[in-house]
Design an enzyme around this catalytic site. Structure first.
Site, PDB file in Angstrom:
ATOM      1  N   LYS A 199      33.131  20.678  48.772  1.00 43.96           N
ATOM      2  CA  LYS A 199      33.150  21.859  48.343  1.00 43.96           C
ATOM      3  C   LYS A 199      31.655  22.348  48.038  1.00 43.96           C
ATOM      4  CE  LYS A 199      34.214  22.578  43.812  1.00 43.96           C
ATOM      5  NZ  LYS A 199      33.241  23.671  43.309  1.00 43.96           N
ATOM      6  N   ASP A 259      34.056  27.740  47.352  1.00 39.16           N
ATOM      7  CA  ASP A 259      34.383  27.688  45.867  1.00 39.16           C
ATOM      8  C   ASP A 259      33.341  28.964  45.298  1.00 39.16           C
ATOM      9  OD1 ASP A 259      35.426  27.677  43.255  1.00 39.16           O
ATOM     10  OD2 ASP A 259      34.288  25.748  42.892  1.00 39.16           O
ATOM     11  N   LEU A 260      33.894  30.085  45.641  1.00 40.17           N
ATOM     12  CA  LEU A 260      32.886  31.224  44.730  1.00 40.17           C
ATOM     13  C   LEU A 260      33.731  32.153  43.684  1.00 40.17           C
ATOM     14  CD1 LEU A 260      30.949  32.464  47.920  1.00 40.17           C
ATOM     15  CD2 LEU A 260      30.200  31.019  46.127  1.00 40.17           C
ATOM     16  N   LYS A 261      34.990  31.728  43.798  1.00 37.56           N
ATOM     17  CA  LYS A 261      35.798  32.227  42.481  1.00 37.56           C
ATOM     18  C   LYS A 261      35.519  33.720  42.529  1.00 37.56           C
ATOM     19  CE  LYS A 261      35.985  28.105  39.726  1.00 37.56           C
ATOM     20  NZ  LYS A 261      35.006  27.236  40.461  1.00 37.56           N
ATOM     21  N   HIS A 288      36.249  37.732  42.289  1.00 39.00           N
ATOM     22  CA  HIS A 288      36.683  38.422  41.252  1.00 39.00           C
ATOM     23  C   HIS A 288      36.094  39.839  41.223  1.00 39.00           C
ATOM     24  CE1 HIS A 288      38.457  38.221  36.655  1.00 39.00           C
ATOM     25  NE2 HIS A 288      39.088  39.238  37.462  1.00 39.00           N
ATOM     26  N   ASP A 289      36.656  40.817  41.808  1.00 38.74           N
ATOM     27  CA  ASP A 289      36.403  42.122  41.921  1.00 38.74           C
ATOM     28  C   ASP A 289      37.337  42.914  42.327  1.00 38.74           C
ATOM     29  OD1 ASP A 289      34.419  44.307  42.186  1.00 38.74           O
ATOM     30  OD2 ASP A 289      32.639  42.918  42.686  1.00 38.74           O
ATOM     31  N   ILE A 290      36.867  44.179  42.603  1.00 38.72           N
ATOM     32  CA  ILE A 290      38.178  45.126  42.961  1.00 38.72           C
ATOM     33  C   ILE A 290      38.579  44.675  44.270  1.00 38.72           C
ATOM     34  CG2 ILE A 290      37.235  47.151  41.695  1.00 38.72           C
ATOM     35  CD1 ILE A 290      36.129  48.376  44.222  1.00 38.72           C
ATOM     36  N   PRO A 291      39.937  44.831  44.713  1.00 35.22           N
ATOM     37  CA  PRO A 291      40.307  44.541  45.768  1.00 35.22           C
ATOM     38  C   PRO A 291      39.740  45.013  47.353  1.00 35.22           C
ATOM     39  CG  PRO A 291      42.205  45.517  44.570  1.00 35.22           C
ATOM     40  CD  PRO A 291      40.727  45.710  44.036  1.00 35.22           C
ATOM     41  N   ASN A 292      38.886  45.841  47.496  1.00 32.86           N
ATOM     42  CA  ASN A 292      38.283  46.249  48.642  1.00 32.86           C
ATOM     43  C   ASN A 292      36.891  45.082  48.651  1.00 32.86           C
ATOM     44  OD1 ASN A 292      37.817  48.064  50.831  1.00 32.86           O
ATOM     45  ND2 ASN A 292      35.885  48.433  49.625  1.00 32.86           N
ATOM     46  N   THR A 293      36.599  45.178  47.630  1.00 32.66           N
ATOM     47  CA  THR A 293      35.157  44.079  47.511  1.00 32.66           C
ATOM     48  C   THR A 293      35.615  42.812  47.899  1.00 32.66           C
ATOM     49  OG1 THR A 293      34.191  45.668  46.105  1.00 32.66           O
ATOM     50  CG2 THR A 293      32.938  43.506  46.476  1.00 32.66           C
ATOM     51  N   THR A 348      39.176  24.520  33.878  1.00 34.24           N
ATOM     52  CA  THR A 348      39.576  23.335  33.182  1.00 34.24           C
ATOM     53  C   THR A 348      38.592  23.111  32.127  1.00 34.24           C
ATOM     54  OG1 THR A 348      38.230  22.357  35.178  1.00 34.24           O
ATOM     55  CG2 THR A 348      40.652  22.145  35.143  1.00 34.24           C
ATOM     56  N   ARG A 404      38.906  12.546  36.154  1.00 31.04           N
ATOM     57  CA  ARG A 404      37.683  11.712  35.874  1.00 31.04           C
ATOM     58  C   ARG A 404      38.369  10.343  35.940  1.00 31.04           C
ATOM     59  NH1 ARG A 404      34.864  14.789  36.610  1.00 31.04           N
ATOM     60  NH2 ARG A 404      33.412  16.186  35.182  1.00 31.04           N
ATOM     61  N   GLY A 445      33.400  16.230  41.413  1.00 28.78           N
ATOM     62  CA  GLY A 445      31.836  16.259  41.501  1.00 28.78           C
ATOM     63  C   GLY A 445      31.115  15.157  40.924  1.00 28.78           C
ATOM     64  N   ARG A 446      30.803  15.330  39.741  1.00 34.52           N
ATOM     65  CA  ARG A 446      29.650  14.605  39.225  1.00 34.52           C
ATOM     66  C   ARG A 446      29.922  12.982  39.310  1.00 34.52           C
ATOM     67  NH1 ARG A 446      28.802  18.584  34.271  1.00 34.52           N
ATOM     68  NH2 ARG A 446      31.034  18.875  35.014  1.00 34.52           N
TER      69      ARG A 446
END
Ligand code: C5P
Length: 239
Positions: free
Chosen positions: A35, A62-64, A66-71, A126, A188, A217-218
């Site tokens: 990731k 994994d950039l999550k 979240h903006d307007i649909p076109n962007t 989470t 974990r 991850g960690r």
């Protein structure tokens, strides 16, 4: 559906391509995908993705979004061109945003003649517990109710699956069926530090409840011996 056979996805939350490649080289035999998240992507750029793909790794970007649909659709096209095997958007961006992200990724993959990436919706992070959810964010109801509602919305919008805590796996499986992917961070191994994660479970428990992939991850990357830590996780889940 599984594009990736081994369910362990290791989060390479480091700053440089060299660190990421060193970890990926050592962990490749024990890992289904790597990731690349905000820390590495914003430090090193898309080169991090390209260098891992050159080494035959499957990469979850994994950039999550979240903006307007076109962007978001524009970003989805770019991540598809970079070769992401998986990328994600926030379910809170709404059904139109999710639909446009999925359509854009599939269209761009078609133009490039490559397999379309899996497009995944992030539900409730989470690191958020009920107190923060209800009191600080002011969202009524339980986290599980919200996660299941967003998972249904994501499925209707054409998402391949969701990111959710292991605690919500059973409810999502019931609502969305066996083929819907559930990617669970907040995993974990017994004895590992929870860090900032709140809704956690062990890798074995998460797989037994029906998780498709585990993001860790960690507990692996910060372990004194990352390879031994990854092997112990695979052993616990019986992979
Ligand atoms: O180090 P740790 O195992 O906590 O890393 C979990 C990874 O999963 C991080 O890269 C984090 O960005 C990501 N993640 C998460 N919770 C979500 C979505 C993604 O912890 N809901």
């Amino acid at each position: 559906m599984p594009l990736i056979k081994n369910p362990l996805i290791v989060a390479l939350d480091v700053n440089t391509v060299d660190e990421a490649v060193a970890l990926a080289s050592a962990l490749a035999p024990y890992t289904g995908a790597f990731k690349v998240g905000m820390q590495l992507f914003n430090s090193a750029g898309p080169e991090a993705v390209h260098r891992l793909i050159e080494r035959k790794a499957s990469v979850f970007v994994d950039l999550k979004l979240h903006d307007i649909p076109n962007t978001v659709a524009g970003a989805a096209r770019a991540l598809t061109r970079h070769g992401a095997a998986i990328f994600n958007v926030h379910a809170a961006g709404g059904p139109v945003m999710m639909q446009e992200a999925a359509n854009a990724a599939r269209d761009e993959a078609g133009k490039a003649g490559v397999k379309p990436p899996l497009v995944i919706a992030v539900t409730v992070l989470t690191s958020i517990d009920e107190d923060m959810f209800n009191q600080k964010l002011g969202i009524p109801g339980t986290i599980e109710e919200r996660v299941v509602a967003w998972a249904r919305l994501a499925k209707e919008a054409g998402m391949d699956g969701v990111v959710a805590s292991p605690k919500e796996i059973t409810a999502i499986r019931e609502a969305c069926g066996k083929d819907f992917l559930i990617i669970t961070p907040g995993v974990r191994p017994l004895g590992a530090a929870a860090n900032d994660q709140k809704r956690t479970m062990t890798p074995g428990e998460a797989i037994r409840l029906g998780a498709s992939y585990l993001v860790v991850g960690r507990p692996v990357t910060a372990a004194p011996d990352p390879v031994a830590a990854a092997k112990a996780i695979l052993q616990e889940i019986g992979a």
